[in-house]
Scaffold this motif. Structure first.
Motif, PDB file in Angstrom:
ATOM      1  N   THR A 178      -3.364   3.923   4.467  1.00  0.00           N
ATOM      2  CA  THR A 178      -1.971   3.632   4.791  1.00  0.00           C
ATOM      3  C   THR A 178      -1.735   2.124   4.754  1.00  0.00           C
ATOM      4  OG1 THR A 178      -1.993   5.504   6.263  1.00  0.00           O
ATOM      5  CG2 THR A 178      -0.152   3.993   6.485  1.00  0.00           C
ATOM      6  N   GLY A 179      -0.737   1.716   4.006  1.00  0.00           N
ATOM      7  CA  GLY A 179      -0.389   0.302   3.976  1.00  0.00           C
ATOM      8  C   GLY A 179      -1.217  -0.530   3.027  1.00  0.00           C
ATOM      9  N   HIS A 209      -1.949  -2.518  -0.041  1.00  0.00           N
ATOM     10  CA  HIS A 209      -1.039  -3.125  -1.014  1.00  0.00           C
ATOM     11  C   HIS A 209      -1.796  -3.306  -2.326  1.00  0.00           C
ATOM     12  CE1 HIS A 209       1.742  -5.753  -2.982  1.00  0.00           C
ATOM     13  NE2 HIS A 209       2.613  -5.576  -2.000  1.00  0.00           N
ATOM     14  N   ASP A 212      -1.519  -5.115  -4.886  1.00  0.00           N
ATOM     15  CA  ASP A 212      -1.741  -6.448  -5.421  1.00  0.00           C
ATOM     16  C   ASP A 212      -2.735  -7.273  -4.607  1.00  0.00           C
ATOM     17  OD1 ASP A 212      -0.253  -6.607  -7.769  1.00  0.00           O
ATOM     18  OD2 ASP A 212       1.613  -6.703  -6.624  1.00  0.00           O
ATOM     19  N   LEU A 213      -3.030  -6.836  -3.407  1.00  0.00           N
ATOM     20  CA  LEU A 213      -3.961  -7.600  -2.580  1.00  0.00           C
ATOM     21  C   LEU A 213      -5.395  -7.176  -2.887  1.00  0.00           C
ATOM     22  CD1 LEU A 213      -2.135  -7.617   0.874  1.00  0.00           C
ATOM     23  CD2 LEU A 213      -2.026  -9.305  -0.942  1.00  0.00           C
ATOM     24  N   THR A 214      -6.330  -8.061  -2.602  1.00  0.00           N
ATOM     25  CA  THR A 214      -7.729  -7.759  -2.894  1.00  0.00           C
ATOM     26  C   THR A 214      -8.305  -6.818  -1.848  1.00  0.00           C
ATOM     27  OG1 THR A 214      -8.585  -9.526  -1.519  1.00  0.00           O
ATOM     28  CG2 THR A 214      -8.014 -10.095  -3.779  1.00  0.00           C
ATOM     29  N   GLU A 238      -8.510  -8.588   1.494  1.00  0.00           N
ATOM     30  CA  GLU A 238      -7.219  -8.725   2.173  1.00  0.00           C
ATOM     31  C   GLU A 238      -6.747  -7.389   2.722  1.00  0.00           C
ATOM     32  OE1 GLU A 238      -5.210 -12.382  -0.394  1.00  0.00           O
ATOM     33  OE2 GLU A 238      -5.378 -10.410  -1.305  1.00  0.00           O
ATOM     34  N   PHE A 297      -8.388  -6.257   6.042  1.00  0.00           N
ATOM     35  CA  PHE A 297      -7.767  -6.865   7.222  1.00  0.00           C
ATOM     36  C   PHE A 297      -6.403  -6.262   7.521  1.00  0.00           C
ATOM     37  CE2 PHE A 297     -11.057 -10.007   6.661  1.00  0.00           C
ATOM     38  CZ  PHE A 297     -11.345 -10.345   7.970  1.00  0.00           C
ATOM     39  N   LEU A 298      -5.609  -6.089   6.465  1.00  0.00           N
ATOM     40  CA  LEU A 298      -4.258  -5.560   6.657  1.00  0.00           C
ATOM     41  C   LEU A 298      -4.314  -4.121   7.186  1.00  0.00           C
ATOM     42  CD1 LEU A 298      -1.256  -6.029   6.327  1.00  0.00           C
ATOM     43  CD2 LEU A 298      -1.421  -5.162   4.002  1.00  0.00           C
ATOM     44  N   ALA A 302      -5.631  -3.831  10.694  1.00  0.00           N
ATOM     45  CA  ALA A 302      -4.640  -4.250  11.694  1.00  0.00           C
ATOM     46  C   ALA A 302      -3.548  -3.187  11.850  1.00  0.00           C
ATOM     47  CB  ALA A 302      -4.035  -5.587  11.310  1.00  0.00           C
ATOM     48  N   ILE A 303      -3.160  -2.558  10.751  1.00  0.00           N
ATOM     49  CA  ILE A 303      -2.158  -1.493  10.840  1.00  0.00           C
ATOM     50  C   ILE A 303      -2.688  -0.347  11.693  1.00  0.00           C
ATOM     51  CG2 ILE A 303      -1.000   0.331   9.511  1.00  0.00           C
ATOM     52  CD1 ILE A 303      -0.554  -1.650   7.305  1.00  0.00           C
ATOM     53  N   LYS A 339      -5.583  -2.441  -6.980  1.00  0.00           N
ATOM     54  CA  LYS A 339      -4.985  -1.645  -8.050  1.00  0.00           C
ATOM     55  C   LYS A 339      -5.931  -1.502  -9.241  1.00  0.00           C
ATOM     56  CE  LYS A 339      -2.544  -5.598  -9.950  1.00  0.00           C
ATOM     57  NZ  LYS A 339      -1.260  -6.225 -10.176  1.00  0.00           N
ATOM     58  N   ARG A 340      -6.954  -2.355  -9.304  1.00  0.00           N
ATOM     59  CA  ARG A 340      -7.927  -2.238 -10.383  1.00  0.00           C
ATOM     60  C   ARG A 340      -9.084  -1.314 -10.025  1.00  0.00           C
ATOM     61  NH1 ARG A 340      -4.790  -4.378 -13.139  1.00  0.00           N
ATOM     62  NH2 ARG A 340      -4.181  -6.578 -13.156  1.00  0.00           N
ATOM     63  N   LEU A 400      -1.254  -8.441  13.500  1.00  0.00           N
ATOM     64  CA  LEU A 400      -0.624  -7.636  12.457  1.00  0.00           C
ATOM     65  C   LEU A 400       0.609  -8.352  11.908  1.00  0.00           C
ATOM     66  CD1 LEU A 400      -0.650  -5.039  10.877  1.00  0.00           C
ATOM     67  CD2 LEU A 400       0.560  -3.922  12.731  1.00  0.00           C
ATOM     68  N   VAL A 439       4.456   4.086   5.154  1.00  0.00           N
ATOM     69  CA  VAL A 439       3.609   3.561   6.225  1.00  0.00           C
ATOM     70  C   VAL A 439       4.095   4.060   7.585  1.00  0.00           C
ATOM     71  CG1 VAL A 439       2.676   1.486   7.268  1.00  0.00           C
ATOM     72  CG2 VAL A 439       3.221   1.503   4.855  1.00  0.00           C
TER      73      VAL A 439
END
Lengths: 414, 279
Positions: free
Chosen positions: A108-109, A111, A113-115, A118, A121-122, A125-126, A156-157, B30, B112
């Motif tokens: 969930t969440g 992204h 485009d983020l590695t 990243e 961590f995201l 935290a979610i 995405k890769r 967050l 989300v």
């Protein structure tokens, strides 16, 4: 007590939102009236509201692993959503002590485009972890997912397998007092699934409280200590897990003793017709649900149709007592064409019985030739296969079983 | 048992004043990560990257200079036209993107929000923060150009330029408040998506970005009814020395911003409970 659930109900609105429904909402909130509260009891069309959950009461003690079971549409996911605060209940109150981590989905969440780094961590935290917590578990997460090389590549890769592994790895390292899990284990390949179940087991072994929804009775049985059975939004049983699973599988088979099937038993129905009766009989053509080992099973299926079809499919699936499919029969496997007439159709099917002794359940589906179901019944027939044969000599020869189906081969001594 | 013994209480409706600010403070990690995501992800895989932050206001000010000042001969209060439009477009751009970005918070985040709980207000807050960063970059561009004009021509800044932080807070509250109200409405009425862009365009033409209040004559009140006008005028007055500076108009804008902000938060809190069933 760590969770207390009192009188929880959840009402959903039926139909579309448009100007008229918006106006009636406004009218209702201004006048606080109950002008339009026509309810739907889930068996017919119409009505304005439906209760997806009603009168749910239970409490959970610290360290319990609770399995929530029920058919599709019984309200399991709605209950988890309410418990994890994704949506508010319509009635009642829930009180919780401690931190709640909910896994209604992996990743969930994320992204695209983020590695990987990243996103760890995201996503962490979610799911409710602090930055310090994530940092301390970072290496473990990367290790568990097995993606060391790609950690600085945008997700995405990633291959879909890598993506799911990373997502689960983050979730698995969540350490709240209460964990709410919805069927997320059904992802990845078999090896990874096993790893996940193992992780879940160790989590519940640590004395964490876990609420778990799954259709896989095997996983439920191996993880949970207690079970709650939901049916049509109501709680029908709260007991130890064995009793709950047993009752679930049994109550699913709602076929009456004369073989007739009540309306509303369908898992899916297109409205073009209905399977009204399924009769089972043994090799002597006697009506029964107890069968001898290695002896044919006769089925007589009545389908009342509103439409006419040149070609149709009848699918029969055998499931074991863990709710896993072990074998299926479809008329096209045997190059048999079956049509549908308007009105009553009766199909006679004889199953080649290769089952080891034990208890089994049948899913029966009538479908259009393209696979779109007309009527689909889940676990509608219960079969008991005895270890005795039709004659004294033809019984099951061993005291143990390997798997569920007997194989057949040609044997030769060279 | 007493409710105080429990950490989480889930009930059908929350009190509207229960904003759970404590929870938001607890989730600052967050908030920061969302902020970072918003900033980083926007310009990934673009050639010019953050340069786009500068290109947008420069090009639109340039266009206004040619069309409105060049062909249209609209007055710019004696300020060099490019500087006049730039000083209006930068604050307006901040306000407009905050409104636009926040107006579809629920719609954009339904995946989300439908799967995991965290204080929903984090999303609009982080979006506003990332726009604030963008504003800071654009503002530094403005300062550079402003400095060039300061040395080479006759603009005379004054002390009211220091109202900038207050103006910034008011613009943030106004943009966020409108955005939150719109996002709460857009759960039911997808129409909002069509309206927002159009509404912002209209509001731009009815603001002091294009028409200085001094030129509006008897339609002054229409321009000043737009709460952004007094803020932009005070910005221009402070940095460029020309413009309509009126404490009462500014007080109206600040008060308006505060009320809209509070209304936005309450509407958002009210909507977040069951939005996932309705969207």
């Amino acid at each position: 007590m760590i969770i207390s659930v009192e009188d929880i109900g959840k009402k959903y609105r039926l139909g579309e939102y448009n100007l008229r429904s918006a106006l009636s909402d406004i009218k209702q909130s201004i006048f606080k009236s109950k002008i339009e509260t026509a309810e739907n009891d889930r068996t017919q069309a119409g009505g304005k509201y439906v209760w997806a959950l009603q009168d749910i009461n239970f409490s959970v003690n610290s360290g319990e692993v609770l399995g929530i079971i029920g058919k599709n549409g019984a309200g399991k996911s709605t209950l988890l959503k309410v418990l994890s605060r994704v949506t508010a209940p319509s009635t009642g109150i829930i009180k919780i002590r401690g931190r709640v981590g909910s896994l209604l989905e992996v990743g969930t969440g994320f992204h695209p485009d983020l590695t990987g780094r990243e996103n760890i961590f995201l996503n962490g935290a979610i799911l409710g972890m602090s930055k310090i917590e994530i940092r301390s578990k970072f290496d473990e997460i990367v290790d568990f997912a097995g993606i060391q090389k790609y950690i600085d590549t945008p997700v995405k890769r990633y291959s879909s397998g890598m993506y799911v592994r990373l997502a689960f790895a983050v979730a698995a390292h969540l350490e709240p007092e209460i964990l709410i899990v919805d069927e997320v284990l059904a992802v990845g390949d078999a090896e990874f699934q096993e790893k996940c179940v193992g992780k879940m087991k160790s989590v519940s072994g640590e004395g964490r409280t876990v609420l778990f929804v799954s259709h896989n009775m095997g996983t439920i049985r191996s993880l949970c200590t207690r079970g709650i059975l939901l049916r049509n939004g109501k709680m029908v049983l709260d007991s130890n897990i064995e009793t709950a699973i047993d009752s679930y599988l049994k109550t699913n088979a709602k076929r009456l003793s004369d073989g007739s099937i009540p309306e509303g038993a369908s898992l899916q129905n297109s409205g073009d017709g209905r399977i009204t009766s399924i009769k089972t009989s043994d090799f002597k053509n006697e009506a029964t649900s107890d069968f001898f080992y290695n002896s044919p099973i006769h089925l007589e299926i009545d389908f009342d149709s509103e439409i006419e079809l040149d070609r149709a499919l009848i699918g029969i699936q055998i499931k074991n007592s863990l709710n896993e499919s072990i074998q299926d029969f479809v008329n096209v496997y045997d190059n048999v064409n079956l049509g549908v007439r308007k009105g009553r159709n009766t199909y006679k099917v004889t199953l080649n019985n290769a089952m080891h002794p034990g208890k089994y359940y049948l899913n029966i589906t009538m479908a259009r030739f393209n696979g779109v179901p007309l009527d689909s019944l889940e676990s509608i027939v219960e079969l008991n296969i005895s270890n005795m044969g039709e004659t004294a000599e033809s019984g099951y020869p061993f005291a143990w079983y390997n798997g569920y189906l007997k194989g057949s081969a040609t044997w030769q001594q060279a | 048992m007493d409710n105080k013994d429990w950490d989480i209480i889930i009930t059908p409706k929350k009190k509207w004043w229960d904003l759970q600010l404590k929870e938001i403070v607890k989730s600052k990690d967050l908030l920061f990560l969302f902020f970072r995501r918003d900033v980083v992800s926007v310009y990934k895989q673009t050639l010019l990257g953050p340069l786009w932050f500068f290109i947008q206001p420069i090009l639109s000010s340039f266009a206004f200079t040619i069309i409105l000042s060049g062909f249209g001969k609209l007055s710019t209060d004696g300020i060099p036209p490019f500087l006049f439009y730039l000083s209006g477009m930068i604050p307006w751009g901040y306000f407009a993107t905050v409104v636009q970005n926040n107006s579809n918070t629920f719609y954009q985040n339904q995946n989300v929000f439908g799967k995991v709980y965290f204080p929903r207000l984090l999303m609009p807050f982080s979006l506003t923060l990332s726009n604030l960063l963008k504003f800071a970059l654009q503002f530094s561009l403005f300062l550079a150009i402003w400095f060039y004009y300061l040395v080479n021509s006759s603009i005379t800044p004054n002390i009211t330029a220091f109202l900038l932080p207050l103006n910034l807070i008011a613009m943030s509250m106004l943009g966020l408040g409108i955005g939150l109200i719109l996002s709460s409405l857009s759960i039911r009425f997808r129409d909002i998506g069509f309206v927002v862009g159009f509404f912002l365009q209209l509001a731009l033409y009815m603001s002091s970005v294009i028409i200085p209040v001094s030129m509006a004559g008897k339609y002054k009140w229409i321009i000043l009814a737009n709460p952004m006008s007094a803020i932009i005028e005070s910005f221009k007055y402070g940095f460029l020395g020309q413009g309509y500076f009126s404490p009462s108009a500014l007080a109206y804008s600040y008060g308006f911003a505060f009320l809209v902000f509070m209304a936005g938060i309450v509407a958002f809190k009210k909507a977040e409970g069951t939005f996932i069933d309705k969207i």
